[in-house]
Motif scaffolding. Structure first.
Motif, mmCIF file in Angstrom:
data_model
loop_
_atom_site.group_PDB
_atom_site.id
_atom_site.type_symbol
_atom_site.label_atom_id
_atom_site.label_comp_id
_atom_site.label_asym_id
_atom_site.label_seq_id
_atom_site.Cartn_x
_atom_site.Cartn_y
_atom_site.Cartn_z
ATOM 1 N N ALA A 52 -9.098 -3.505 -3.764
ATOM 2 C CA ALA A 52 -9.561 -4.297 -4.908
ATOM 3 C C ALA A 52 -8.487 -4.376 -5.988
ATOM 4 O O ALA A 52 -8.303 -5.429 -6.609
ATOM 5 N N PHE A 53 -7.756 -3.275 -6.199
ATOM 6 C CA PHE A 53 -6.686 -3.290 -7.201
ATOM 7 C C PHE A 53 -5.566 -4.230 -6.779
ATOM 8 O O PHE A 53 -5.049 -5.015 -7.583
ATOM 9 N N ARG A 54 -5.161 -4.169 -5.507
ATOM 10 C CA ARG A 54 -4.089 -5.052 -5.029
ATOM 11 C C ARG A 54 -4.518 -6.521 -5.113
ATOM 12 O O ARG A 54 -3.710 -7.399 -5.403
ATOM 13 N N LYS A 55 -5.802 -6.772 -4.867
ATOM 14 C CA LYS A 55 -6.303 -8.141 -4.938
ATOM 15 C C LYS A 55 -6.259 -8.655 -6.375
ATOM 16 O O LYS A 55 -5.878 -9.805 -6.625
ATOM 17 N N ARG A 56 -6.659 -7.795 -7.333
ATOM 18 C CA ARG A 56 -6.607 -8.201 -8.748
ATOM 19 C C ARG A 56 -5.162 -8.428 -9.191
ATOM 20 O O ARG A 56 -4.871 -9.361 -9.946
ATOM 21 N N PHE A 57 -4.259 -7.597 -8.719
ATOM 22 C CA PHE A 57 -2.844 -7.755 -9.057
ATOM 23 C C PHE A 57 -2.311 -9.093 -8.523
ATOM 24 O O PHE A 57 -1.616 -9.831 -9.228
ATOM 25 N N ALA A 58 -2.643 -9.407 -7.273
ATOM 26 C CA ALA A 58 -2.186 -10.671 -6.679
ATOM 27 C C ALA A 58 -2.793 -11.869 -7.401
ATOM 28 O O ALA A 58 -2.125 -12.892 -7.607
ATOM 29 N N ALA A 59 -4.069 -11.764 -7.813
ATOM 30 C CA ALA A 59 -4.708 -12.866 -8.536
ATOM 31 C C ALA A 59 -4.041 -13.085 -9.892
ATOM 32 O O ALA A 59 -3.832 -14.225 -10.319
ATOM 33 N N ALA A 60 -3.707 -11.985 -10.581
ATOM 34 C CA ALA A 60 -3.027 -12.111 -11.869
ATOM 35 C C ALA A 60 -1.648 -12.734 -11.700
ATOM 36 O O ALA A 60 -1.221 -13.573 -12.513
ATOM 37 N N ALA A 61 -0.935 -12.355 -10.632
ATOM 38 C CA ALA A 61 0.383 -12.929 -10.371
ATOM 39 C C ALA A 61 0.275 -14.420 -10.043
ATOM 40 O O ALA A 61 1.098 -15.230 -10.488
ATOM 41 N N GLU A 62 -0.747 -14.795 -9.284
ATOM 42 C CA GLU A 62 -0.949 -16.208 -8.949
ATOM 43 C C GLU A 62 -1.283 -17.029 -10.193
ATOM 44 O O GLU A 62 -0.804 -18.161 -10.353
ATOM 45 N N ALA A 63 -2.093 -16.462 -11.084
ATOM 46 C CA ALA A 63 -2.422 -17.165 -12.324
ATOM 47 C C ALA A 63 -1.181 -17.357 -13.187
ATOM 48 O O ALA A 63 -0.997 -18.413 -13.815
ATOM 49 N N ARG A 64 -0.317 -16.359 -13.213
ATOM 50 C CA ARG A 64 0.926 -16.486 -13.981
ATOM 51 C C ARG A 64 1.837 -17.550 -13.370
ATOM 52 O O ARG A 64 2.489 -18.308 -14.075
ATOM 53 N N GLU A 65 1.884 -17.612 -12.035
ATOM 54 C CA GLU A 65 2.678 -18.641 -11.364
ATOM 55 C C GLU A 65 2.195 -20.032 -11.760
ATOM 56 O O GLU A 65 2.998 -20.916 -12.070
ATOM 57 N N ALA A 66 0.890 -20.236 -11.758
ATOM 58 C CA ALA A 66 0.334 -21.538 -12.121
ATOM 59 C C ALA A 66 0.652 -21.873 -13.572
ATOM 60 O O ALA A 66 0.974 -23.031 -13.899
ATOM 61 N N GLU A 67 0.581 -20.870 -14.447
ATOM 62 C CA GLU A 67 0.881 -21.096 -15.863
ATOM 63 C C GLU A 67 2.345 -21.482 -16.063
ATOM 64 O O GLU A 67 2.665 -22.373 -16.855
ATOM 65 N N LEU A 68 3.245 -20.832 -15.321
ATOM 66 C CA LEU A 68 4.670 -21.161 -15.430
ATOM 67 C C LEU A 68 4.950 -22.574 -14.927
ATOM 68 O O LEU A 68 5.700 -23.335 -15.557
ATOM 69 N N ARG A 69 4.371 -22.925 -13.788
ATOM 70 C CA ARG A 69 4.585 -24.275 -13.250
ATOM 71 C C ARG A 69 4.096 -25.330 -14.231
ATOM 72 O O ARG A 69 4.753 -26.366 -14.428
ATOM 73 N N LEU A 70 2.947 -25.081 -14.848
ATOM 74 C CA LEU A 70 2.408 -26.011 -15.825
ATOM 75 C C LEU A 70 3.322 -26.095 -17.045
ATOM 76 O O LEU A 70 3.570 -27.189 -17.575
ATOM 77 N N GLY A 71 3.838 -24.965 -17.499
ATOM 78 C CA GLY A 71 4.731 -24.952 -18.652
ATOM 79 C C GLY A 71 6.014 -25.720 -18.398
ATOM 80 O O GLY A 71 6.473 -26.487 -19.251
ATOM 81 N N PHE A 72 6.613 -25.545 -17.217
ATOM 82 C CA PHE A 72 7.831 -26.272 -16.877
ATOM 83 C C PHE A 72 7.556 -27.777 -16.767
ATOM 84 O O PHE A 72 8.368 -28.603 -17.200
ATOM 85 N N ASP A 83 0.858 -1.187 0.000
ATOM 86 C CA ASP A 83 0.000 0.000 0.000
ATOM 87 C C ASP A 83 0.896 1.239 0.000
ATOM 88 O O ASP A 83 1.366 1.696 1.041
ATOM 89 N N LEU A 84 1.145 1.771 -1.219
ATOM 90 C CA LEU A 84 2.022 2.929 -1.381
ATOM 91 C C LEU A 84 1.256 4.176 -1.792
ATOM 92 O O LEU A 84 1.866 5.217 -2.044
ATOM 93 N N GLY A 85 -0.053 4.072 -1.916
ATOM 94 C CA GLY A 85 -0.845 5.205 -2.367
ATOM 95 C C GLY A 85 -0.804 5.342 -3.880
ATOM 96 O O GLY A 85 -0.763 4.341 -4.611
ATOM 97 N N LEU A 86 -0.800 6.576 -4.375
ATOM 98 C CA LEU A 86 -0.776 6.835 -5.814
ATOM 99 C C LEU A 86 0.665 6.756 -6.320
ATOM 100 O O LEU A 86 1.538 7.494 -5.847
ATOM 101 N N VAL A 87 0.913 5.869 -7.272
ATOM 102 C CA VAL A 87 2.261 5.691 -7.823
ATOM 103 C C VAL A 87 2.165 5.558 -9.341
ATOM 104 O O VAL A 87 1.099 5.258 -9.892
ATOM 105 N N VAL A 88 3.274 5.793 -9.985
ATOM 106 C CA VAL A 88 3.393 5.595 -11.421
ATOM 107 C C VAL A 88 4.195 4.321 -11.661
ATOM 108 O O VAL A 88 5.322 4.183 -11.171
ATOM 109 N N LEU A 89 3.618 3.374 -12.395
ATOM 110 C CA LEU A 89 4.294 2.135 -12.754
ATOM 111 C C LEU A 89 4.713 2.199 -14.220
ATOM 112 O O LEU A 89 3.985 2.745 -15.056
ATOM 113 N N GLN A 90 5.877 1.636 -14.496
ATOM 114 C CA GLN A 90 6.374 1.625 -15.868
ATOM 115 C C GLN A 90 6.695 0.206 -16.293
ATOM 116 O O GLN A 90 7.354 -0.533 -15.557
ATOM 117 N N ASP A 91 6.217 -0.169 -17.463
ATOM 118 C CA ASP A 91 6.503 -1.478 -18.019
ATOM 119 C C ASP A 91 7.957 -1.508 -18.468
ATOM 120 O O ASP A 91 8.367 -0.736 -19.345
#
Length: 336
Positions: free
Chosen positions: A269-289, A246-254
């Motif tokens: 809600a934003f942090r929750k969506r971010f964590a869910a997306a990261a968890e989905a990517r983790e599962a995808e990587l494990r499956l790929g390996f 929880d850092l408040g308003l920040v600018v993120l850069q790709d």
């Protein structure tokens, strides 16, 4: 992958050299990195893990040296029946064991590798891992080479041919340190893997060192690479990529494309969506390996490298049923 936009810290002795830096500066940086890791990591691994010939990785197969007539006492399993049938005299094959191995480092130096939420970037971690493993390998005559991928604009990744000796080690580290930061653009990890398939003619051990933030399609190439070679995926991670504080308003850069986004990290809600997306990517990587049949070694920018290598070595030996006192990463001839 988005990272918090912040000012770049001043280049220290272990950081990437700025573009256009003289060769002498790169050489000084390489030597400093080598000395630091020899004292802080390599010596610690040598002290904790002993054994000269029981290793995690072994030479691949035997080379046919000669054919000769059968003599009483020879192993009948070595009889070459095709030659025996043609010459009407029993002949046996003589083999020369290939104890040495070739090891390739497939290094992803794309834009996202320059990210780090603390004092250590993923690129620093990539450099340390490659240096430690190459040091352990070249001590006993194993050959090391590298394929360096600099991002989307580097479709023909540069190659350091596999050779042995300390001079080869210094050359590999020099090339790695001299590679500039990648230009903006999506990473195509598939290009790196396909390039490695083309240059590695003999069966080898391959370390794919990347954060695996890439355009789709690399999983198939990784599986095809693992059919011929022994492949270990070395995944570089940073805690900020899986959970936002929880850092408040920040600018993120790709880090890949340079795209910027203004977000409110105070929003649960934003942090929750971010964590869910990261968890989905983790599962995808494990499956790929898993589908590629590749083991994964995860290195975090907030964890000690030597302890991560020790844990991976012990887990690998446990799966293989090998003795626990075996040497990690090749502190012996024919190791990795």
């Amino acid at each position: 992958m988005f990272g918090r936009l912040r000012t770049r810290r001043r280049h220290g002795p272990d950081e990437a050299v700025p573009d256009g830096a003289p060769a002498s500066a790169v050489a000084i940086q390489t030597d400093a990195l080598l000395r630091r890791l020899e004292w802080t990591v390599v010596r610690r691994l040598d002290g904790l893990l002993q054994g000269d010939y029981r290793t995690l990785f072994r030479g691949f197969g035997l080379d046919l040296a000669d054919l000769r007539e059968y003599h009483p006492g020879d192993d009948v399993r070595h009889i070459d029946w095709n030659v025996t049938a043609r010459l009407q005299t029993p002949h046996v094959r003589e083999y020369q064991e290939d104890r040495d191995i070739s090891v390739w480092f497939l290094l992803d130096l794309s834009g996202s590798i320059d990210f780090g939420s603390g004092s250590v970037r993923k690129r620093d971690l990539l450099s340390d891992f490659t240096t430690v493993m190459a040091l352990l390998l070249t001590r006993y005559g194993n050959r090391v080479g590298a394929v360096l991928y600099g991002g989307a604009t580097d479709a023909a990744a540069s190659v350091v041919p596999a050779r042995s000796g300390r001079r080869q080690l210094l050359h590999l580290l020099h090339r790695m340190q001299a590679t500039p930061a990648a230009s903006p653009g999506d990473t195509r990890l598939r290009d790196l893997l396909e390039r490695a398939r083309a240059v590695a003619k003999r069966r080898s051990v391959m370390f794919v060192v990347s954060d695996f933030i890439s355009a789709p399609g690399w999983q198939t190439s990784l599986g095809m690479l693992a059919r011929r070679h022994e492949v270990v995926a070395v995944r570089l991670v940073d805690p900020l990529e899986t959970a936002l504080p929880d850092l408040g308003l920040v600018v993120l850069q790709d880090a890949e494309t340079g795209e910027q986004m203004f977000v409110d990290t105070h929003d649960p809600a934003f942090r929750k969506r971010f964590a869910a997306a990261a968890e989905a990517r983790e599962a995808e990587l494990r499956l790929g390996f898993a589908r590629a049949g590749v083991e994964c070694l995860t290195l975090s920018t907030y964890a000690r490298l030597d302890l991560a290598l020790l844990h991976f070595a012990r887990e690998r030996r446990r799966r293989q049923g090998a003795p626990r006192e075996a040497n990690v990463a090749g502190s012996a001839k024919g190791t990795a």
